[in-house]
Write a protein that holds these residues in place. Structure first.
Motif, PDB file in Angstrom:
ATOM      1  N   LYS A   1       0.939  -0.868  -0.006  1.00  0.00           N
ATOM      2  CA  LYS A   1       0.100   0.044  -0.596  1.00  0.00           C
ATOM      3  C   LYS A   1       0.492   1.233  -0.434  1.00  0.00           C
ATOM      4  O   LYS A   1       2.247   1.280   0.445  1.00  0.00           O
ATOM      5  N   GLY A   2       0.285   2.731  -0.906  1.00  0.00           N
ATOM      6  CA  GLY A   2       0.894   3.337  -0.821  1.00  0.00           C
ATOM      7  C   GLY A   2       0.842   4.138   0.929  1.00  0.00           C
ATOM      8  O   GLY A   2       1.200   5.367   0.465  1.00  0.00           O
TER       9      GLY A   2
ATOM     10  N   VAL B   1       8.742  -2.743  -5.530  1.00  0.00           N
ATOM     11  CA  VAL B   1       7.801  -1.399  -4.261  1.00  0.00           C
ATOM     12  C   VAL B   1       8.385  -2.108  -3.047  1.00  0.00           C
ATOM     13  O   VAL B   1       8.127  -0.015  -2.349  1.00  0.00           O
ATOM     14  N   LEU B   2       8.542  -3.088  -2.419  1.00  0.00           N
ATOM     15  CA  LEU B   2       9.229  -2.939  -1.567  1.00  0.00           C
ATOM     16  C   LEU B   2      10.780  -2.376  -0.983  1.00  0.00           C
ATOM     17  O   LEU B   2      11.301  -1.739   0.120  1.00  0.00           O
ATOM     18  N   VAL B   3      11.348  -1.752  -2.280  1.00  0.00           N
ATOM     19  CA  VAL B   3      12.721  -1.317  -2.390  1.00  0.00           C
ATOM     20  C   VAL B   3      12.409   0.381  -2.025  1.00  0.00           C
ATOM     21  O   VAL B   3      13.033   0.353  -0.947  1.00  0.00           O
ATOM     22  N   GLU B   4      11.283   1.003  -2.535  1.00  0.00           N
ATOM     23  CA  GLU B   4      11.198   2.081  -2.186  1.00  0.00           C
ATOM     24  C   GLU B   4      10.191   2.554  -1.100  1.00  0.00           C
ATOM     25  O   GLU B   4      10.199   3.471  -0.451  1.00  0.00           O
ATOM     26  N   LYS B   5       9.821   1.251  -0.527  1.00  0.00           N
ATOM     27  CA  LYS B   5       9.263   1.063   0.770  1.00  0.00           C
ATOM     28  C   LYS B   5      10.513   1.451   1.936  1.00  0.00           C
ATOM     29  O   LYS B   5      10.697   0.847   3.272  1.00  0.00           O
TER      30      LYS B   5
ATOM     31  N   GLN C   1       8.658   4.852  -8.913  1.00  0.00           N
ATOM     32  CA  GLN C   1       8.131   4.362 -10.203  1.00  0.00           C
ATOM     33  C   GLN C   1       8.077   3.322  -9.499  1.00  0.00           C
ATOM     34  O   GLN C   1       6.546   2.526 -10.894  1.00  0.00           O
ATOM     35  N   GLY C   2       8.102   2.505  -8.648  1.00  0.00           N
ATOM     36  CA  GLY C   2       7.030   1.488  -8.732  1.00  0.00           C
ATOM     37  C   GLY C   2       5.695   1.442  -7.832  1.00  0.00           C
ATOM     38  O   GLY C   2       4.797   0.597  -8.553  1.00  0.00           O
ATOM     39  N   PHE C   3       6.149   2.444  -7.379  1.00  0.00           N
ATOM     40  CA  PHE C   3       4.673   2.505  -6.464  1.00  0.00           C
ATOM     41  C   PHE C   3       3.172   3.320  -7.419  1.00  0.00           C
ATOM     42  O   PHE C   3       2.466   2.769  -7.838  1.00  0.00           O
TER      43      PHE C   3
ATOM     44  N   ALA D   1      -0.757   1.660 -11.181  1.00  0.00           N
ATOM     45  CA  ALA D   1      -1.749   1.641 -12.655  1.00  0.00           C
ATOM     46  C   ALA D   1      -2.354  -0.017 -12.473  1.00  0.00           C
ATOM     47  O   ALA D   1      -3.255  -0.116 -13.268  1.00  0.00           O
ATOM     48  N   GLY D   2      -2.150  -0.989 -11.972  1.00  0.00           N
ATOM     49  CA  GLY D   2      -2.357  -1.976 -12.700  1.00  0.00           C
ATOM     50  C   GLY D   2      -1.534  -2.743 -13.984  1.00  0.00           C
ATOM     51  O   GLY D   2      -1.893  -3.361 -13.824  1.00  0.00           O
ATOM     52  N   THR D   3      -0.876  -2.028 -14.082  1.00  0.00           N
ATOM     53  CA  THR D   3       0.368  -2.388 -15.028  1.00  0.00           C
ATOM     54  C   THR D   3       1.471  -1.422 -15.586  1.00  0.00           C
ATOM     55  O   THR D   3       1.797  -0.814 -14.846  1.00  0.00           O
ATOM     56  N   THR D   4       2.504  -2.377 -16.358  1.00  0.00           N
ATOM     57  CA  THR D   4       3.620  -1.943 -16.907  1.00  0.00           C
ATOM     58  C   THR D   4       3.263  -0.599 -17.637  1.00  0.00           C
ATOM     59  O   THR D   4       2.600  -0.626 -18.519  1.00  0.00           O
ATOM     60  N   LEU D   5       4.101   0.535 -16.850  1.00  0.00           N
ATOM     61  CA  LEU D   5       4.240   1.928 -18.226  1.00  0.00           C
ATOM     62  C   LEU D   5       5.255   2.270 -18.365  1.00  0.00           C
ATOM     63  O   LEU D   5       6.388   2.121 -17.968  1.00  0.00           O
ATOM     64  N   GLN D   6       5.200   3.131 -19.365  1.00  0.00           N
ATOM     65  CA  GLN D   6       6.121   3.608 -20.096  1.00  0.00           C
ATOM     66  C   GLN D   6       6.534   4.799 -19.744  1.00  0.00           C
ATOM     67  O   GLN D   6       5.451   5.366 -18.663  1.00  0.00           O
ATOM     68  N   ALA D   7       7.625   5.351 -19.606  1.00  0.00           N
ATOM     69  CA  ALA D   7       7.792   6.596 -18.674  1.00  0.00           C
ATOM     70  C   ALA D   7       6.648   7.528 -19.114  1.00  0.00           C
ATOM     71  O   ALA D   7       6.727   8.452 -17.694  1.00  0.00           O
ATOM     72  N   GLY D   8       7.267   8.129 -20.262  1.00  0.00           N
ATOM     73  CA  GLY D   8       6.082   9.114 -20.418  1.00  0.00           C
ATOM     74  C   GLY D   8       4.391   8.975 -19.330  1.00  0.00           C
ATOM     75  O   GLY D   8       4.105   9.800 -18.823  1.00  0.00           O
TER      76      GLY D   8
END
Length: 366
Positions: free
Chosen positions: A8-9, A86-90, A321-323, A328-335
């Protein structure tokens, strides 16, 4: 707890804004590195050895679990790459553990203040996190858990060198103490380079927000001890405490000078950043971190009154980036990430405004 609880965020317990000197020291971290006697270190062990160690540590933790120490266990290679990120980012696992292919795992406390990594650089890494400046208290928590585990695990220890570790810089106490500090005024006034050089002479190291090899985002720096051999745990903590207090003093002085000499410029900078966070449609992680840093400083200085620090802490997590992709529930491009990041920030700050209106207050008291 299942893994979704930790993805969770929401700001974890160690980001509580009520911690000591929390306007500057975002968190305190204590990490203890340990290895098991009779087994090769992770740099050279086999998959079979890695599995045996993972099982031994899991059983040891199960044997000491109680209301105070209760953990959820997750195997790293069973996690999708995005969940690891996500776990790294937390700050719950390290970037190194996230890349592990052999048997490796993490044990997490429900409030996310304790993270026990298995088969990272060492067999066992105990990490305790706390809000604000709490070095002695956080070390006491980590040491208590370490002692309980040592009753069930054969630690690799040498009478001359202390605890044995994969990297020579961790030999001895195996203790790495660090404080995560928000230092915008020292950065803006070009004093941060002098501080960094001073810390190096004192045997301290300055790293980015995710530790070794990471960059500085949003004027956030991790400051930690570099020497573990030849010093006691008490000496390491004392030295870092003194350094942290001096940096806090310097940052407060730099903030007062900026406010005295450049108030209008600061007000413009802070409010422009808040406007970007509220209304921008595209935002990179670097821009978002810079804006959040400005707004946080504005709140700390009493210039911005309508945003709560808890909201800013959650935003710090959401912009990663991970969060962004997790939400979004999907992989996203940078833009696409930049657009979705801006959307998340708008929604979070709009929720902040709604909470203020519902309370009938002009501001959120910190």
């Amino acid at each position: 707890m299942n893994l979704e609880h930790f993805l969770k965020g929401e700001a974890p317990g160690w980001m509580d804004v009520k911690g000591l000197d929390a306007d500057i020291v975002l968190s305190t971290r204590i990490r203890l590195a340990r290895n098991l006697d009779g087994y090769r270190f992770p740099l050279s062990f086999t998959e079979n050895e890695a599995h045996q160690i993972d099982v031994m540590i899991k059983e040891a933790l199960q044997s000491i679990q109680n209301d105070e120490h209760r953990f959820s266990h997750f195997t790293v290679k069973e996690m999708p790459a995005l969940q690891r990120q996500v776990l790294v980012e937390k700050h719950l696992i390290s970037p190194l553990l996230a890349k592990k292919e052999k048997s490796a795992s993490v044990h997490l406390s429900n409030d996310e203040t304790i993270s026990i990594m298995v088969n990272e650089e060492d067999h066992l890494r105990i990490q305790c996190l706390a809000p604000g400046l709490q070095l002695a208290e956080t070390y006491a928590d980590a040491s208590k858990l370490d002692s309980k585990l040592e009753e069930h695990l054969p630690y690799a220890f040498n009478e001359s060198f202390g605890y044995l570790t994969s990297c020579p810089t961790n030999v001895g106490t195996g203790l790495r103490a660090s404080v995560m500090m928000h230092l915008p005024a020292l950065t803006m006034s070009k004093q941060i380079k002098v501080v960094t050089q001073m810390l190096a002479r004192l045997g301290m190291v300055v790293r980015g927000i995710y530790g070794e090899g990471s960059e500085n985002l949003g004027n956030i720096y991790q400051i930690s001890n570099q020497i573990t051999l030849g010093k006691s745990e008490e000496e390491i903590l004392k030295d870092l405490q003194e350094v942290a207090l001096q940096i806090i003093k310097n940052e407060r002085g730099a903030r007062e000078a900026l406010l005295k000499n450049s108030r209008i410029i600061l007000e413009d900078r802070f409010n422009r950043s808040l406007g970007n966070l509220k209304y921008a449609r595209i935002m990179t992680s670097e821009e978002a971190a810079a804006c959040l840093s400005n707004v946080r400083l504005g709140v700390d200085m009493g210039i911005i009154k309508e945003v709560h620090l808890n909201v800013l802490n959650e935003c710090m997590i959401l912009i990663q980036q991970g969060f962004v992709q997790q939400y979004a529930g999907t992989t996203l491009q940078a833009g696409e990430r930049d657009m979705y990041r801006a959307k998340l920030l708008r929604e979070k700050l709009n929720l902040n405004n709604q909470m203020i209106k519902e309370k009938g207050e002009e501001r959120y008291d910190v």
